[in-house]
Write a protein that holds these residues in place. Sequence first.
Motif, PDB file in Angstrom:
ATOM      1  N   LEU A   1       0.840  -0.713  -0.398  1.00 16.98           N
ATOM      2  CA  LEU A   1      -0.083  -0.019   0.271  1.00 16.98           C
ATOM      3  C   LEU A   1       1.085   1.022   0.013  1.00 16.98           C
ATOM      4  O   LEU A   1       1.432   1.706   1.347  1.00 16.98           O
ATOM      5  CB  LEU A   1      -0.879   0.128   1.361  1.00 16.98           C
ATOM      6  CG  LEU A   1      -1.476   1.658   1.669  1.00 16.98           C
ATOM      7  CD1 LEU A   1      -2.953   2.227   0.134  1.00 16.98           C
ATOM      8  CD2 LEU A   1      -2.571   1.093   3.122  1.00 16.98           C
ATOM      9  N   HIS A   2       0.480   1.894  -1.236  1.00 15.77           N
ATOM     10  CA  HIS A   2       1.533   3.302  -1.016  1.00 15.77           C
ATOM     11  C   HIS A   2       0.347   4.762  -0.848  1.00 15.77           C
ATOM     12  O   HIS A   2      -0.622   4.807  -1.969  1.00 15.77           O
ATOM     13  CB  HIS A   2       2.596   3.177  -2.357  1.00 15.77           C
ATOM     14  CG  HIS A   2       3.058   2.064  -2.387  1.00 15.77           C
ATOM     15  ND1 HIS A   2       4.690   2.658  -1.705  1.00 15.77           N
ATOM     16  CD2 HIS A   2       2.880   1.323  -3.130  1.00 15.77           C
ATOM     17  CE1 HIS A   2       4.969   0.744  -2.272  1.00 15.77           C
ATOM     18  NE2 HIS A   2       4.426   0.687  -2.990  1.00 15.77           N
ATOM     19  N   VAL A   3       0.128   4.778  -0.097  1.00 17.48           N
ATOM     20  CA  VAL A   3       0.095   6.471   0.151  1.00 17.48           C
ATOM     21  C   VAL A   3       0.142   7.456  -0.303  1.00 17.48           C
ATOM     22  O   VAL A   3       1.597   7.478   0.487  1.00 17.48           O
ATOM     23  CB  VAL A   3      -0.710   5.897   1.819  1.00 17.48           C
ATOM     24  CG1 VAL A   3      -1.431   7.730   1.943  1.00 17.48           C
ATOM     25  CG2 VAL A   3      -1.372   5.145   1.564  1.00 17.48           C
ATOM     26  N   LEU A   4      -0.191   8.169  -0.764  1.00 17.37           N
ATOM     27  CA  LEU A   4       0.052  10.048  -1.207  1.00 17.37           C
ATOM     28  C   LEU A   4      -1.089  10.693  -1.408  1.00 17.37           C
ATOM     29  O   LEU A   4      -2.412  10.950  -1.104  1.00 17.37           O
ATOM     30  CB  LEU A   4       0.634   9.865  -2.978  1.00 17.37           C
ATOM     31  CG  LEU A   4       1.872   9.257  -3.385  1.00 17.37           C
ATOM     32  CD1 LEU A   4       1.184   8.384  -5.277  1.00 17.37           C
ATOM     33  CD2 LEU A   4       2.729   8.984  -3.298  1.00 17.37           C
ATOM     34  N   PRO A   5      -0.241  11.920  -1.100  1.00 15.22           N
ATOM     35  CA  PRO A   5      -1.112  12.887  -0.637  1.00 15.22           C
ATOM     36  C   PRO A   5      -1.737  13.903  -1.493  1.00 15.22           C
ATOM     37  O   PRO A   5      -1.116  15.181  -2.440  1.00 15.22           O
ATOM     38  CB  PRO A   5      -0.070  14.043   0.148  1.00 15.22           C
ATOM     39  CG  PRO A   5       0.952  14.065  -0.262  1.00 15.22           C
ATOM     40  CD  PRO A   5       0.721  12.132  -0.180  1.00 15.22           C
ATOM     41  N   ALA A   6      -1.985  13.101  -3.200  1.00 13.63           N
ATOM     42  CA  ALA A   6      -2.228  13.603  -4.272  1.00 13.63           C
ATOM     43  C   ALA A   6      -2.936  14.580  -4.735  1.00 13.63           C
ATOM     44  O   ALA A   6      -2.794  15.463  -5.531  1.00 13.63           O
ATOM     45  CB  ALA A   6      -2.627  12.334  -4.990  1.00 13.63           C
ATOM     46  N   THR A   7      -4.242  15.286  -3.255  1.00 10.35           N
ATOM     47  CA  THR A   7      -4.958  15.819  -3.743  1.00 10.35           C
ATOM     48  C   THR A   7      -4.350  17.031  -2.858  1.00 10.35           C
ATOM     49  O   THR A   7      -4.658  18.531  -4.560  1.00 10.35           O
ATOM     50  CB  THR A   7      -6.259  15.564  -2.916  1.00 10.35           C
ATOM     51  OG1 THR A   7      -6.899  14.503  -3.842  1.00 10.35           O
ATOM     52  CG2 THR A   7      -7.406  17.051  -3.190  1.00 10.35           C
ATOM     53  N   PRO A   8      -3.991  18.137  -2.353  1.00  6.48           N
ATOM     54  CA  PRO A   8      -2.917  18.652  -1.825  1.00  6.48           C
ATOM     55  C   PRO A   8      -2.291  18.510  -2.746  1.00  6.48           C
ATOM     56  O   PRO A   8      -1.952  19.809  -3.513  1.00  6.48           O
ATOM     57  CB  PRO A   8      -2.943  17.859  -0.833  1.00  6.48           C
ATOM     58  CG  PRO A   8      -3.357  17.447  -0.078  1.00  6.48           C
ATOM     59  CD  PRO A   8      -3.438  16.270  -0.968  1.00  6.48           C
ATOM     60  N   MET A   9      -1.205  18.224  -3.473  1.00  2.41           N
ATOM     61  CA  MET A   9      -0.028  18.276  -4.512  1.00  2.41           C
ATOM     62  C   MET A   9      -0.645  18.302  -5.678  1.00  2.41           C
ATOM     63  O   MET A   9       0.170  19.406  -5.861  1.00  2.41           O
ATOM     64  CB  MET A   9       0.750  16.489  -4.631  1.00  2.41           C
ATOM     65  CG  MET A   9       1.506  15.793  -3.440  1.00  2.41           C
ATOM     66  SD  MET A   9       1.166  14.559  -3.589  1.00  2.41           S
ATOM     67  CE  MET A   9       2.778  14.957  -4.634  1.00  2.41           C
ATOM     68  N   ALA A  10      -2.333  17.918  -6.296  1.00  5.76           N
ATOM     69  CA  ALA A  10      -2.274  18.581  -7.766  1.00  5.76           C
ATOM     70  C   ALA A  10      -3.084  20.309  -7.424  1.00  5.76           C
ATOM     71  O   ALA A  10      -3.106  20.327  -8.747  1.00  5.76           O
ATOM     72  CB  ALA A  10      -3.615  17.740  -8.090  1.00  5.76           C
ATOM     73  N   VAL A  11      -3.531  20.474  -6.090  1.00  4.86           N
ATOM     74  CA  VAL A  11      -3.903  21.553  -5.602  1.00  4.86           C
ATOM     75  C   VAL A  11      -2.982  22.483  -5.765  1.00  4.86           C
ATOM     76  O   VAL A  11      -2.696  24.052  -6.701  1.00  4.86           O
ATOM     77  CB  VAL A  11      -4.845  21.835  -4.091  1.00  4.86           C
ATOM     78  CG1 VAL A  11      -4.682  23.332  -4.518  1.00  4.86           C
ATOM     79  CG2 VAL A  11      -6.087  21.479  -4.857  1.00  4.86           C
ATOM     80  N   ASP A  12      -1.567  22.250  -4.907  1.00  8.22           N
ATOM     81  CA  ASP A  12      -0.682  23.171  -5.370  1.00  8.22           C
ATOM     82  C   ASP A  12       0.657  23.544  -6.279  1.00  8.22           C
ATOM     83  O   ASP A  12       0.975  24.596  -6.746  1.00  8.22           O
ATOM     84  CB  ASP A  12       0.547  22.508  -4.489  1.00  8.22           C
ATOM     85  CG  ASP A  12       0.264  22.822  -2.996  1.00  8.22           C
ATOM     86  OD1 ASP A  12      -0.741  23.595  -2.395  1.00  8.22           O
ATOM     87  OD2 ASP A  12       1.153  21.830  -1.603  1.00  8.22           O
ATOM     88  N   MET A  13       0.379  22.579  -7.601  1.00  8.45           N
ATOM     89  CA  MET A  13       0.265  22.310  -9.143  1.00  8.45           C
ATOM     90  C   MET A  13      -0.756  23.438  -9.857  1.00  8.45           C
ATOM     91  O   MET A  13       0.241  23.275 -11.080  1.00  8.45           O
ATOM     92  CB  MET A  13       0.514  21.177  -9.445  1.00  8.45           C
ATOM     93  CG  MET A  13       1.799  20.501  -8.914  1.00  8.45           C
ATOM     94  SD  MET A  13       2.288  19.168  -9.789  1.00  8.45           S
ATOM     95  CE  MET A  13       1.072  17.691  -8.966  1.00  8.45           C
ATOM     96  N   GLY A  14      -1.495  23.152  -9.119  1.00  5.37           N
ATOM     97  CA  GLY A  14      -2.830  23.901 -10.048  1.00  5.37           C
ATOM     98  C   GLY A  14      -3.673  23.800 -10.713  1.00  5.37           C
ATOM     99  O   GLY A  14      -4.012  23.899 -11.659  1.00  5.37           O
TER     100      GLY A  14
END
Length: 142
Positions: free
Chosen positions: A129-142
């Motif tokens: 299981l690999h967990v990523l904070p993908a939504t905050p990362m996407a928001v930070d990238m615009g």
Amino acid sequence: MQTTRFLITGVGGQGTILASDVLAEVGLRLGYDAKKSDILGLAVRGGSVVSHIIWGDKVRAPMIDEGSADYYISFEWLEGLRRMAYTNPDTVILANDWRIDPVAVSSGQAEYPAVEGIRNTMRERCAALHVLPATPMAVDMG
């Protein structure tokens, strides 16, 4: 050529279908036969979305069988838990560390399961299981 099976789950509006389009296109560009199928819940925004993607020498059906996912990508915790029947002890899970309350939870008719419990279930049933904070990362990238 080895067959590789992917399952992507999420909530409408998260980009699940776009991700499945991209993953199918990657398979085609790598020289595989690639098929995909998207299943949308009752509501396009906020409803359950499940995408099946298969790469192989000759893919005959666009959906994977339960227990056959090689890779499972979950965009939201509860949706990830709902489709665990598609995993097996060799499945690798990539999970977005994100929670979206369904209507039953936001209206007070149900409770959202503990995220740590969902993580533990995923860890127990799969290879990794690999967990990523993908939504905050996407928001930070615009």
